[in-house]
Scaffold this motif. Structure first.
Motif, PDB file in Angstrom:
ATOM      1  N   GLN A 297       0.825  -1.203   0.000  1.00  0.00           N
ATOM      2  CA  GLN A 297       0.000   0.000   0.000  1.00  0.00           C
ATOM      3  C   GLN A 297       0.859   1.253   0.000  1.00  0.00           C
ATOM      4  O   GLN A 297       0.538   2.250  -0.637  1.00  0.00           O
ATOM      5  CB  GLN A 297      -0.940  -0.020   1.212  1.00  0.00           C
ATOM      6  N   ASN A 298       1.946   1.204   0.729  1.00  0.00           N
ATOM      7  CA  ASN A 298       2.817   2.379   0.812  1.00  0.00           C
ATOM      8  C   ASN A 298       4.244   1.913   1.055  1.00  0.00           C
ATOM      9  O   ASN A 298       4.528   1.284   2.064  1.00  0.00           O
ATOM     10  CB  ASN A 298       2.357   3.296   1.953  1.00  0.00           C
ATOM     11  N   MET A 299       5.130   2.200   0.121  1.00  0.00           N
ATOM     12  CA  MET A 299       6.489   1.681   0.200  1.00  0.00           C
ATOM     13  C   MET A 299       7.531   2.752   0.511  1.00  0.00           C
ATOM     14  O   MET A 299       8.671   2.422   0.790  1.00  0.00           O
ATOM     15  CB  MET A 299       6.867   1.001  -1.128  1.00  0.00           C
ATOM     16  N   THR A 300       7.161   4.031   0.427  1.00  0.00           N
ATOM     17  CA  THR A 300       8.138   5.098   0.596  1.00  0.00           C
ATOM     18  C   THR A 300       7.714   6.060   1.699  1.00  0.00           C
ATOM     19  O   THR A 300       6.561   6.504   1.746  1.00  0.00           O
ATOM     20  CB  THR A 300       8.315   5.881  -0.723  1.00  0.00           C
ATOM     21  N   TYR A 301       8.655   6.374   2.580  1.00  0.00           N
ATOM     22  CA  TYR A 301       8.412   7.260   3.725  1.00  0.00           C
ATOM     23  C   TYR A 301       9.547   8.277   3.814  1.00  0.00           C
ATOM     24  O   TYR A 301      10.562   8.149   3.141  1.00  0.00           O
ATOM     25  CB  TYR A 301       8.327   6.445   5.026  1.00  0.00           C
ATOM     26  N   ASP A 302       9.373   9.267   4.674  1.00  0.00           N
ATOM     27  CA  ASP A 302      10.475  10.202   4.913  1.00  0.00           C
ATOM     28  C   ASP A 302      11.573   9.527   5.720  1.00  0.00           C
ATOM     29  O   ASP A 302      12.762   9.782   5.528  1.00  0.00           O
ATOM     30  CB  ASP A 302       9.967  11.437   5.676  1.00  0.00           C
ATOM     31  N   ALA A 303      11.158   8.675   6.682  1.00  0.00           N
ATOM     32  CA  ALA A 303      12.122   8.023   7.573  1.00  0.00           C
ATOM     33  C   ALA A 303      11.646   6.618   7.901  1.00  0.00           C
ATOM     34  O   ALA A 303      10.437   6.349   7.949  1.00  0.00           O
ATOM     35  CB  ALA A 303      12.300   8.829   8.855  1.00  0.00           C
ATOM     36  N   ILE A 304      12.600   5.740   8.131  1.00  0.00           N
ATOM     37  CA  ILE A 304      12.309   4.377   8.581  1.00  0.00           C
ATOM     38  C   ILE A 304      13.067   4.138   9.881  1.00  0.00           C
ATOM     39  O   ILE A 304      14.258   4.441   9.977  1.00  0.00           O
ATOM     40  CB  ILE A 304      12.731   3.329   7.532  1.00  0.00           C
ATOM     41  N   VAL A 305      12.378   3.590  10.868  1.00  0.00           N
ATOM     42  CA  VAL A 305      12.994   3.207  12.138  1.00  0.00           C
ATOM     43  C   VAL A 305      12.874   1.699  12.270  1.00  0.00           C
ATOM     44  O   VAL A 305      11.779   1.140  12.182  1.00  0.00           O
ATOM     45  CB  VAL A 305      12.309   3.898  13.334  1.00  0.00           C
ATOM     46  N   ILE A 306      14.007   1.037  12.463  1.00  0.00           N
ATOM     47  CA  ILE A 306      14.032  -0.419  12.623  1.00  0.00           C
ATOM     48  C   ILE A 306      14.017  -0.729  14.115  1.00  0.00           C
ATOM     49  O   ILE A 306      14.973  -0.436  14.832  1.00  0.00           O
ATOM     50  CB  ILE A 306      15.281  -1.021  11.970  1.00  0.00           C
ATOM     51  N   GLY A 307      12.927  -1.299  14.589  1.00  0.00           N
ATOM     52  CA  GLY A 307      12.804  -1.638  15.999  1.00  0.00           C
ATOM     53  C   GLY A 307      11.970  -0.620  16.749  1.00  0.00           C
ATOM     54  O   GLY A 307      12.038   0.581  16.480  1.00  0.00           O
ATOM     55  N   SER A 308      11.184  -1.104  17.718  1.00  0.00           N
ATOM     56  CA  SER A 308      10.276  -0.223  18.464  1.00  0.00           C
ATOM     57  C   SER A 308      10.543  -0.235  19.952  1.00  0.00           C
ATOM     58  O   SER A 308       9.680   0.121  20.747  1.00  0.00           O
ATOM     59  CB  SER A 308       8.817  -0.643  18.200  1.00  0.00           C
ATOM     60  N   GLY A 309      11.754  -0.662  20.351  1.00  0.00           N
ATOM     61  CA  GLY A 309      12.110  -0.662  21.770  1.00  0.00           C
ATOM     62  C   GLY A 309      12.428   0.738  22.266  1.00  0.00           C
ATOM     63  O   GLY A 309      11.951   1.740  21.707  1.00  0.00           O
ATOM     64  N   ILE A 310      13.243   0.837  23.299  1.00  0.00           N
ATOM     65  CA  ILE A 310      13.496   2.141  23.911  1.00  0.00           C
ATOM     66  C   ILE A 310      14.076   3.135  22.910  1.00  0.00           C
ATOM     67  O   ILE A 310      13.559   4.241  22.748  1.00  0.00           O
ATOM     68  CB  ILE A 310      14.412   1.996  25.135  1.00  0.00           C
ATOM     69  N   SER A 311      15.151   2.776  22.210  1.00  0.00           N
ATOM     70  CA  SER A 311      15.762   3.740  21.287  1.00  0.00           C
ATOM     71  C   SER A 311      14.911   3.923  20.033  1.00  0.00           C
ATOM     72  O   SER A 311      14.807   5.030  19.495  1.00  0.00           O
ATOM     73  CB  SER A 311      17.186   3.317  20.925  1.00  0.00           C
TER      74      SER A 311
END
Length: 340
Positions: A10-24
């Protein structure tokens, strides 16, 4: 409610990608979203929504068949992580399955893993201390290793920035080796601790027994409730009293309208564009379908824990980086320290 990119194409392009949703990862998502960037957070595990997905948060010991101990049927599932003593009937659902996620030990190695939205921020011990110049100058004084390029004064404003939002309880003491933070009121020492404190200070002038400095609210903050002292932190706190991505940073990111979360997304590698000389995307494997997909962004943050981030970088090979992204020194994968 955040956007959930369940339909990957549905959507493949973003301004930013964050890998992981833990503390950092949660912090990265908050900061990027608040700066106006449409941000995709990739989480290898399942969704865990604050309060809704804390099934044992209010159980008393007598409400559980094994009174909180790890049930026999789960012991094989946690045959490595269970050695830590951290896993029990009330929180085993927040710990990775060792049978499904095996790893090799040459020597005993405790690897605490939590594959879900929020990662280990649901499980951590919440102790928070500022480094002083005693820490930043240690290598230079010892003559061992490489000197830090920064000192306490450089990072002190950023400590304050984080502490004001996260909420750190503790007592200001003016100790040069343990700089004071931006504190909420401290938890009170109990009567035994007060007695030991007085004896230490009488017998050993200059030594101190202090209350722990913790990411744990003792007063309400930004809509979060204060600690109820129930000793059930690692089940998920419905009051939001202790700091976690689920209760604090991801909701802040979501409030901007710029956050998209994609669960069950195992990051295989970071895509490096040889012509641009930049990382331009992330390649994932869908944990439910095994389909390989690619997402693209101008900014990529790798926040998948010490070992998993290293694994991703080692997998990210190219003509420019044949031994892994950013691994010109050959040190990637060496001298690691994971957080238990």
């Amino acid at each position: 409610m955040a956007n959930f990119n369940i339909d990957a194409k549905q959507n493949m392009t973003y301004d930013a990608i964050v890998i992981g949703s833990g503390i950092s990862g949660g912090w990265a998502a908050k900061e990027l979203c608040e700066k106006g960037l449409k941000t995709l957070v990739l989480e290898r595990g399942r969704l865990v929504e604050h309060v809704k997905d804390y099934p044992t948060m209010s159980l008393d010991p007598w409400d559980m068949e094994y009174r909180g101990s790890l049930p026999p049927e789960f012991q094989e599932k946690h045959y490595k992580g269970g050695r830590s003593g951290f896993i029990g009937e009330a929180n085993e659902h927040f710990h990775a399955n060792d049978l499904e996620n095996p790893y090799t030990e040459v020597k005993p190695f405790m690897w605490v893993r939590a594959h879900q939205m929020g990662g280990r921020s649901i499980l951590w011990g919440k102790q928070c201390y500022r480094w002083s110049d005693l820490d930043f100058e240690a290598n230079a004084k010892d003559g061992y290793g490489v000197d830090w390029p920064i000192r306490y004064r450089d990072i002190a404003p950023w400590y304050t920035y984080v502490e004001k939002f996260a909420g750190i309880s503790g007592e200001p003491l003016g100790l040069p080796h343990l700089p004071d933070s931006h504190f909420l009121p401290p938890m009170e020492l109990n009567c035994v601790e007060k007695h030991v404190k007085s004896r230490i200070e009488k017998e050993f002038p200059g030594r101190h027994l202090i209350i722990g400095r913790a990411a744990h609210l003792t007063v309400p903050l930004n809509g979060r409730g204060k600690c109820q002292y129930r000793n059930r932190c690692d089940r998920g706190c419905p009051y939001g009293a202790y700091f976690s991505s689920n209760a604090v940073t991801l909701p802040a990111a979501n409030a901007t309208g710029n956050l998209t979360i994609r669960p069950f997304s195992i990051v295989q590698s970071i895509i490096y564009d040889e012509e641009k000389g930049k990382a331009t995307g992330v390649r994932i494997i869908d944990a439910e379908t095994s389909e390989v997909m690619e997402y693209y962004a101008k900014v990529i943050f790798c926040n998948a824990s010490a070992l998993s981030s290293t694994q991703i970088l080692l997998n990210s090979t190219s003509n420019r980086f044949p031994n892994g992204l950013g691994n010109d020194s050959g040190e990637l994968g060496h001298n690691l320290m994971d957080h238990t």
